[in-house]
Design an enzyme around this catalytic site. Structure first.
Site, short mmCIF file in Angstrom:
data_model
loop_
_atom_site.label_atom_id
_atom_site.label_comp_id
_atom_site.label_asym_id
_atom_site.label_seq_id
_atom_site.Cartn_x
_atom_site.Cartn_y
_atom_site.Cartn_z
N ASN A 385 0.88 -1.22 -0.13
CA ASN A 385 -0.16 -0.03 0.03
C ASN A 385 0.82 1.24 -0.13
O ASN A 385 0.73 1.91 -1.16
CB ASN A 385 -0.95 0.17 1.02
CG ASN A 385 -1.87 1.12 1.14
OD1 ASN A 385 -1.92 2.02 0.23
ND2 ASN A 385 -3.09 0.87 1.70
N ASP A 386 1.38 1.57 1.09
CA ASP A 386 2.01 2.96 1.32
C ASP A 386 3.43 2.84 0.26
O ASP A 386 3.65 3.83 -0.17
CB ASP A 386 2.57 3.11 2.58
CG ASP A 386 1.68 3.18 3.76
OD1 ASP A 386 0.59 3.78 3.24
OD2 ASP A 386 1.79 2.95 4.75
#
Lengths: 459, 108
Positions: A385-386
């Site tokens: 995600n990040d």
């Protein structure tokens, strides 16, 4: 010096050289294993040298300890699964630090009164660092294993309390240093250091674990080096320093990969501020069906897989390799893009994929692979995600602004495998998911990947 | 510890730090997990300090502390080297196929 003592010192010298050569071998996967054989040989020699040369008078404790330790060690070596590697490593930091701390306490009990100022300083350093690394690593291991919640544990005034604990710890260290006769100061330092280790790690979230692991690695090594100073033993100094610096270098690399400073990781309270700061990105997430995704993959020329921690939790490393091989057999070029902080410890993704038999020549680092995304047909994000959040690059107000990312949004098409619609660990909204060339595929990564593989076969 | 020994020890420390920096910064990210596991096993060398504590005195307290320390560091040495080897074996696999360009992931 007796002959056996000279023999012991000689084994230490050889061991030191072999340790350095072993780490030099680590510069390439082809030579790494041979290097480790050298280190094992060096370790064995140093142990035998000690048993012969150190005037051992009682053997029973040594033999029992060696036996129990070997049994547990062999069990670990054979049966700990690769997905548990982060917590296993954290646990071994705890053991190493505990050994250093106990040797320090033992030295204090036996020779505490006759120590010089310098030795006493090294001893205090060894015991303090050893104790706080022991409990800190145990907490880290618990978090990684899921025994303790991975979310940061924070409360009002935490930094102030930690500061007080730190001051008591260093204060009693200095007091013990100045007044060796006050035994209470030594044990206060020991006890408070154990508490400080806990306090240091509980406010840190799982996503920051790569930094914490590296730091604890560094502390454990430095504690061993301090032991060397206390005992006047050079091989301990050398091995401990190598370990300490390795951990230090890794922490710096991990921090760079997150564009954060070490102090920010330790005291920043990353999880707490998120709720207020996350922006709402308008738009909808588009879902894609399994068959459409399979179609896209099967007719692509170039596919890049981007694994994240979700790959590890779903144990999907074998499933992704099967899909990758299937695509290759259809003539698709398959690569894997590895972000330095993907997963929970440095190199986590590489080990998982290697376990699944992905050849390391297909694993690419961030700098190498980023220029290739624009010419990539499909980028498949698996539980990351990040590290793929374009906000880090485009939005200067983002909390992760400036963090180097894998630029998957530049690929012609992106498929994101995700467990559900929720946000990632950091709680940040990810604009990638709302882009027009992004399609979402919800579900458990492992079963999704194997279903994709089946669907690709039927295309 | 007399001053001469101390100064020699500081030399050893400084040179080991320098050497460590030179050697370890050449390790590719590909091998960072095995690196951590390997340096950990190597710093299990504190086992030799533990052995002396457990066996070279007649103090019962030292025996107990030494025994725990020997156990903990033996776990690190045996487990650490074992697991590192298991990991590195995986990285060595399939290199004989040689169907890809030389290890791109491994060059720094």
């Amino acid at each position: 010096m007796s002959l056996t003592s000279y023999f012991m010192e000689a084994t230490y010298l050889v061991a030191s050289i072999l340790f350095v050569l072993a780490l030099k071998g680590m510069s390439h996967p082809e030579t790494a294993r041979r290097g480790m054989f050298m280190a094992e040989g060096g370790m064995f020699m140093a142990i035998v040298g000690t048993l012969i040369g150190a005037h051992i008078v009682t053997w029973e404790w040594i033999l029992v300890g060696l036996t129990i330790g070997s049994i547990i060690g062999i069990w670990m070596a054979l049966f700990v699964p690769m997905t548990s590697m982060p917590q296993r490593t954290a646990l071994s930091h705890a053991f190493g630090a505990l050994a250093a701390a106990l040797v320090g306490v033992g030295e204090f009990i036996i020779r505490g009164s006759e120590m010089t100022v310098v030795t006493r300083g090294a001893l205090g350093f060894e015991v303090m660092l050893g104790a706080l690394t022991t409990t800190g690593s145990l907490i880290a291991a618990g978090k990684l294993h899921g025994t303790i919640p991975g979310k940061p544990i924070q409360f009002r005034g935490q930094n102030a309390i930690n500061l007080v604990i730190f001051l008591i710890m260093t204060g009693s260290f200095v007091y013990f240093w100045m007044h060796p006769s006050v035994i209470a100061a030594f044990y206060t330092m020991l006890g408070v250091a154990f508490v400080f280790g806990v306090m240091l790690v509980i406010p840190i979230g799982s996503a920051d674990m790569p930094v914490v692991m590296s730091l604890l690695n560094s502390y454990a090594g430095l504690a061993a080096a301090a032991t060397g100073f206390v005992l006047g033993n050079n091989v301990l100094i050398i091995a401990g320093t190598l370990d300490g610096f390795s951990g230090f270098i890794l922490s710096v690399l991990m921090c760079k990969a997150m564009n954060r400073s070490i102090t920010n990781v330790l005291f920043g309270g990353f999880g707490a501020v998120i709720a207020t700061a996350s922006t709402n990105v308008g738009g909808v997430m588009r879902e894609i069906t399994l068959d459409d995704a399979a179609m896209q993959l099967a007719f692509a020329n170039r596919v890049i897989f981007v694994p994240g921690y979700g790959l590890a939790t779903a144990q999907a490393q074998h499933a992704v390799r099967e899909l990758g091989e299937l695509l290759e057999s259809r003539g698709v070029t398959v690569k894997y893009a590895i972000h330095p902080v993907a997963g929970r410890m440095p190199g986590h993704m590489n080990v998982l994929l290697a376990e699944a038999n992905v050849p390391y020549s297909q694993l690419y680092e961030m700098e190498q692979i980023n220029p290739e995304f624009p010419s990539t047909d499909v980028a498949v994000v698996i539980g990351a995600n990040d590290v793929v959040n374009p906000d880090a690059r485009d939005n200067p107000n983002s909390l992760i602004a400036g963090m180097p990312i894998l630029e998957v949004d530049r690929a012609k098409s992106v498929i994101v495998l995700k467990r559900g619609q929720g946000r990632g660990f950091s709680g940040l909204e990810n604009p990638l998911f709302f882009k027009s060339n992004t399609n979402m595929l919800y579900g458990d990564a492992k079963s999704t990947l194997s279903h994709l593989a089946q669907a690709v076969q039927h295309v | 510890m007399n001053p001469a020994v101390l100064i020699a020890s500081v030399y050893v420390f400084a040179l080991a730090a320098f050497l460590g920096y030179q050697v370890i910064s050449r390790v590719p990210p590909l091998l960072h997990t095995p690196l951590m596991s390997a340096t950990n096993a190597i710093s299990g060398i504190s086992l030799i300090g533990s052995l002396v504590l457990a066996g070279a005195t007649h103090s019962p307290v030292a025996h107990i502390l030494g025994f725990i320390a020997v156990t903990a560091s033996t776990i690190n040495v045996v487990g650490g080297f074992g697991i590192t080897d298991r990991m590195l074996k995986m990285f060595g696999k399939r290199k004989d196929e040689g169907k890809k360009a030389p290890a791109a992931g491994a060059s720094q």
